[in-house]
Design a protein around this motif. Structure first.
Motif, PDB file in Angstrom:
ATOM      1  N   GLY A 290      93.506   8.766 -34.278  1.00  0.00           N
ATOM      2  CA  GLY A 290      94.675   9.090 -35.153  1.00  0.00           C
ATOM      3  C   GLY A 290      95.421   7.967 -35.849  1.00  0.00           C
ATOM      4  O   GLY A 290      95.302   6.835 -35.595  1.00  0.00           O
ATOM      5  N   PHE A 291      96.334   8.162 -36.937  1.00  0.00           N
ATOM      6  CA  PHE A 291      96.884   7.464 -37.731  1.00  0.00           C
ATOM      7  C   PHE A 291      98.400   7.338 -37.176  1.00  0.00           C
ATOM      8  O   PHE A 291      99.028   8.309 -36.856  1.00  0.00           O
ATOM      9  CB  PHE A 291      96.935   7.785 -39.173  1.00  0.00           C
ATOM     10  N   LEU A 292      98.879   6.063 -36.946  1.00  0.00           N
ATOM     11  CA  LEU A 292     100.102   5.860 -36.142  1.00  0.00           C
ATOM     12  C   LEU A 292     101.013   5.274 -37.289  1.00  0.00           C
ATOM     13  O   LEU A 292     100.847   4.032 -37.521  1.00  0.00           O
ATOM     14  CB  LEU A 292      99.993   4.806 -34.865  1.00  0.00           C
ATOM     15  N   LEU A 293     102.222   5.996 -37.540  1.00  0.00           N
ATOM     16  CA  LEU A 293     102.946   5.347 -38.428  1.00  0.00           C
ATOM     17  C   LEU A 293     104.092   4.369 -37.524  1.00  0.00           C
ATOM     18  O   LEU A 293     104.600   4.672 -36.641  1.00  0.00           O
ATOM     19  CB  LEU A 293     103.895   6.591 -39.158  1.00  0.00           C
ATOM     20  N   THR A 294     104.191   2.939 -38.203  1.00  0.00           N
ATOM     21  CA  THR A 294     104.950   2.096 -37.536  1.00  0.00           C
ATOM     22  C   THR A 294     106.082   1.730 -38.375  1.00  0.00           C
ATOM     23  O   THR A 294     105.933   1.648 -39.713  1.00  0.00           O
ATOM     24  CB  THR A 294     104.149   0.939 -37.054  1.00  0.00           C
ATOM     25  N   MET A 295     107.063   0.760 -37.969  1.00  0.00           N
ATOM     26  CA  MET A 295     108.108   0.153 -38.715  1.00  0.00           C
ATOM     27  C   MET A 295     108.932   1.252 -39.362  1.00  0.00           C
ATOM     28  O   MET A 295     109.150   0.749 -40.659  1.00  0.00           O
ATOM     29  CB  MET A 295     107.537  -1.024 -39.425  1.00  0.00           C
ATOM     30  N   TYR A 296     108.912   2.377 -38.811  1.00  0.00           N
ATOM     31  CA  TYR A 296     109.902   3.532 -39.807  1.00  0.00           C
ATOM     32  C   TYR A 296     111.272   3.266 -39.745  1.00  0.00           C
ATOM     33  O   TYR A 296     111.739   3.155 -38.614  1.00  0.00           O
ATOM     34  CB  TYR A 296     109.186   4.811 -39.248  1.00  0.00           C
ATOM     35  N   ASP A 297     111.917   3.291 -40.640  1.00  0.00           N
ATOM     36  CA  ASP A 297     113.179   3.469 -40.971  1.00  0.00           C
ATOM     37  C   ASP A 297     113.656   4.650 -41.867  1.00  0.00           C
ATOM     38  O   ASP A 297     113.506   4.672 -42.803  1.00  0.00           O
ATOM     39  CB  ASP A 297     113.647   2.221 -41.495  1.00  0.00           C
ATOM     40  N   ASN A 298     114.233   5.524 -40.914  1.00  0.00           N
ATOM     41  CA  ASN A 298     114.585   6.953 -41.740  1.00  0.00           C
ATOM     42  C   ASN A 298     115.526   6.602 -42.596  1.00  0.00           C
ATOM     43  O   ASN A 298     115.858   7.723 -43.579  1.00  0.00           O
ATOM     44  CB  ASN A 298     114.854   7.992 -40.679  1.00  0.00           C
ATOM     45  N   ARG A 299     116.249   5.740 -42.735  1.00  0.00           N
ATOM     46  CA  ARG A 299     117.462   5.475 -43.908  1.00  0.00           C
ATOM     47  C   ARG A 299     116.770   5.043 -45.290  1.00  0.00           C
ATOM     48  O   ARG A 299     117.287   5.026 -46.141  1.00  0.00           O
ATOM     49  CB  ARG A 299     118.176   4.306 -43.358  1.00  0.00           C
ATOM     50  N   LEU A 300     115.326   4.691 -45.203  1.00  0.00           N
ATOM     51  CA  LEU A 300     114.766   4.176 -46.316  1.00  0.00           C
ATOM     52  C   LEU A 300     113.921   5.386 -46.922  1.00  0.00           C
ATOM     53  O   LEU A 300     113.146   5.723 -46.466  1.00  0.00           O
ATOM     54  CB  LEU A 300     114.108   3.129 -45.982  1.00  0.00           C
ATOM     55  N   ARG A 301     114.195   5.582 -48.322  1.00  0.00           N
ATOM     56  CA  ARG A 301     113.471   6.540 -48.943  1.00  0.00           C
ATOM     57  C   ARG A 301     112.173   6.325 -49.050  1.00  0.00           C
ATOM     58  O   ARG A 301     111.250   7.133 -48.877  1.00  0.00           O
ATOM     59  CB  ARG A 301     114.039   6.570 -50.251  1.00  0.00           C
ATOM     60  N   LEU A 302     111.798   5.101 -49.252  1.00  0.00           N
ATOM     61  CA  LEU A 302     110.168   4.582 -49.212  1.00  0.00           C
ATOM     62  C   LEU A 302     109.589   4.819 -48.151  1.00  0.00           C
ATOM     63  O   LEU A 302     108.675   5.255 -48.124  1.00  0.00           O
ATOM     64  CB  LEU A 302     110.409   2.941 -49.638  1.00  0.00           C
ATOM     65  N   ALA A 303     110.095   4.700 -47.046  1.00  0.00           N
ATOM     66  CA  ALA A 303     109.720   5.023 -45.637  1.00  0.00           C
ATOM     67  C   ALA A 303     109.209   6.362 -45.312  1.00  0.00           C
ATOM     68  O   ALA A 303     108.321   6.942 -44.931  1.00  0.00           O
ATOM     69  CB  ALA A 303     110.629   4.526 -44.438  1.00  0.00           C
ATOM     70  N   ASN A 304     110.208   7.150 -45.943  1.00  0.00           N
ATOM     71  CA  ASN A 304     110.107   8.720 -45.738  1.00  0.00           C
ATOM     72  C   ASN A 304     108.959   9.099 -46.670  1.00  0.00           C
ATOM     73  O   ASN A 304     108.343  10.231 -46.588  1.00  0.00           O
ATOM     74  CB  ASN A 304     111.342   9.474 -45.969  1.00  0.00           C
ATOM     75  N   GLN A 305     108.825   8.489 -48.030  1.00  0.00           N
ATOM     76  CA  GLN A 305     107.594   8.888 -48.889  1.00  0.00           C
ATOM     77  C   GLN A 305     106.465   8.364 -48.363  1.00  0.00           C
ATOM     78  O   GLN A 305     105.332   9.173 -48.535  1.00  0.00           O
ATOM     79  CB  GLN A 305     108.031   8.028 -50.244  1.00  0.00           C
ATOM     80  N   VAL A 306     106.329   7.366 -47.592  1.00  0.00           N
ATOM     81  CA  VAL A 306     104.923   6.917 -47.031  1.00  0.00           C
ATOM     82  C   VAL A 306     104.735   7.885 -46.021  1.00  0.00           C
ATOM     83  O   VAL A 306     103.465   8.217 -46.007  1.00  0.00           O
ATOM     84  CB  VAL A 306     105.278   5.461 -46.604  1.00  0.00           C
ATOM     85  N   TYR A 307     105.701   8.203 -45.058  1.00  0.00           N
ATOM     86  CA  TYR A 307     105.370   9.303 -44.128  1.00  0.00           C
ATOM     87  C   TYR A 307     104.993  10.531 -44.608  1.00  0.00           C
ATOM     88  O   TYR A 307     104.027  11.079 -44.153  1.00  0.00           O
ATOM     89  CB  TYR A 307     106.814   9.488 -43.160  1.00  0.00           C
ATOM     90  N   ASP A 308     105.471  11.086 -45.922  1.00  0.00           N
ATOM     91  CA  ASP A 308     104.936  12.330 -46.394  1.00  0.00           C
ATOM     92  C   ASP A 308     103.674  12.299 -46.986  1.00  0.00           C
ATOM     93  O   ASP A 308     102.845  13.005 -46.850  1.00  0.00           O
ATOM     94  CB  ASP A 308     106.119  12.498 -47.426  1.00  0.00           C
ATOM     95  N   GLU A 309     103.387  10.972 -47.513  1.00  0.00           N
ATOM     96  CA  GLU A 309     102.148  10.558 -48.131  1.00  0.00           C
ATOM     97  C   GLU A 309     101.019  10.587 -46.972  1.00  0.00           C
ATOM     98  O   GLU A 309      99.895  11.151 -47.249  1.00  0.00           O
ATOM     99  CB  GLU A 309     102.075   9.375 -48.808  1.00  0.00           C
ATOM    100  N   VAL A 310     101.179   9.969 -46.089  1.00  0.00           N
ATOM    101  CA  VAL A 310     100.104  10.000 -44.681  1.00  0.00           C
ATOM    102  C   VAL A 310      99.773  11.414 -44.144  1.00  0.00           C
ATOM    103  O   VAL A 310      98.772  11.625 -44.041  1.00  0.00           O
ATOM    104  CB  VAL A 310     100.566   8.740 -43.781  1.00  0.00           C
ATOM    105  N   LYS A 311     100.834  11.928 -44.022  1.00  0.00           N
ATOM    106  CA  LYS A 311     100.918  13.387 -43.431  1.00  0.00           C
ATOM    107  C   LYS A 311     100.186  14.128 -44.335  1.00  0.00           C
ATOM    108  O   LYS A 311      99.316  15.036 -44.066  1.00  0.00           O
ATOM    109  CB  LYS A 311     102.400  14.123 -43.088  1.00  0.00           C
TER     110      LYS A 311
END
Length: 255
Positions: A180-201
């Motif tokens: 699996g791919f594991l998303l690390t160093m996630y900060d839900n306050r940052l728009r970029l972090a949520n964009q990366v999360y959505d992109e990987v998913k």
């Protein structure tokens, strides 16, 4: 028989060693017998579990290069179910020394084979490169976990790693799977972090772990004390995240 899982990403600073240490500790705390193999010359996984490599006789280097039995290099840790095979800076030169060896890509495979019956999980912390030691790690593994940092350039280099995995599957280890791919160093306050999360998913769908590792100060502090975060601050967000990951991994691997 134990499951061998490599943690790999040739991009540095993605939380690979942090994940290796804390996933191993969390699995151990859940009653699983775990060995963490430190296959990175920086030896951060070793020091992060309180191992002083100046005071030990054998490391992974001697096992790979001199044929020292793997059992002689294994060190116990503060956690009852967790052992570690430490690394050493000498490992930097091992790739050159291995070039002339027979079946050079499968040396680690032979080294770990005798340990599979003694552990539920053998985790390999790979170096941030795609050199011969990492190829050995992937060839010896049943599966690979790929940590992905929730920041800009996160997806950079993943295609290269996936291509390497494809080559190893084709030529050296046909049974290698992506755990699996594991998303690390996630900060839900940052728009970029949520964009990366959505992109990987979007790209990898059900290959992405449900558990996400949040950015956490305690996770950063724990290695300097030679402890996994579970022993440093069991109530911290980081400790809870890695316990959740361990439970998810157990669920995935016991289906």
């Amino acid at each position: 028989m134990g499951r061998i899982i490599a943690l790999a990403n040739q991009k540095g600073g993605v939380g690979k060693t942090t994940t290796a240490i804390n996933l191993a500790a969390s699995l151990a705390s859940l009653g699983k017998k775990v060995l963490l193999v430190d296959a990175d010359p920086q030896a951060n996984a070793s020091s992060g579990l309180g191992i002083d490599i100046r005071n030990i006789d054998f490391t992974i280097y001697e096992c790979l290069i001199d044929g020292v039995p793997a059992q002689q290099a294994i060190q116990s840790t503060e956690l009852d179910n967790l052992d570690v095979m430490p690394s050493h800076i000498d490992l930097v030169g091992a790739e050159i020394e291995m070039l002339e060896m027979e079946d050079r890509e499968k040396i680690m495979c032979g080294m770990l084979e005798c340990l599979k019956d003694s552990y539920d999980y053998i985790l390999i912390d790979c170096s941030p490169s795609l050199g011969l030691i990492t190829v050995n790690s992937l060839t010896a593994s049943d599966a690979v976990i790929i940590p992905v940092q929730c920041e800009y350039f996160a997806l950079e280099g993943i295609s290269k790693l996936l291509n390497t995995i494809k080559i190893i599957k084709g030529k050296l280890n046909p049974n290698l799977a992506i755990e699996g791919f594991l998303l690390t160093m996630y900060d839900n306050r940052l728009r970029l972090a949520n964009q990366v999360y959505d992109e990987v998913k979007k790209h990898f769908r059900n290959m992405v772990f449900d558990t996400v590792i949040a950015r956490n100060v305690r996770l950063s502090e724990a290695p300097s004390h030679g402890k996994p975060v579970l022993l440093y601050d069991a109530e911290s967000k980081g400790a809870c995240n890695y316990l959740d990951l361990a439970k998810e991994l157990i669920q995935r691997t016991t289906k």
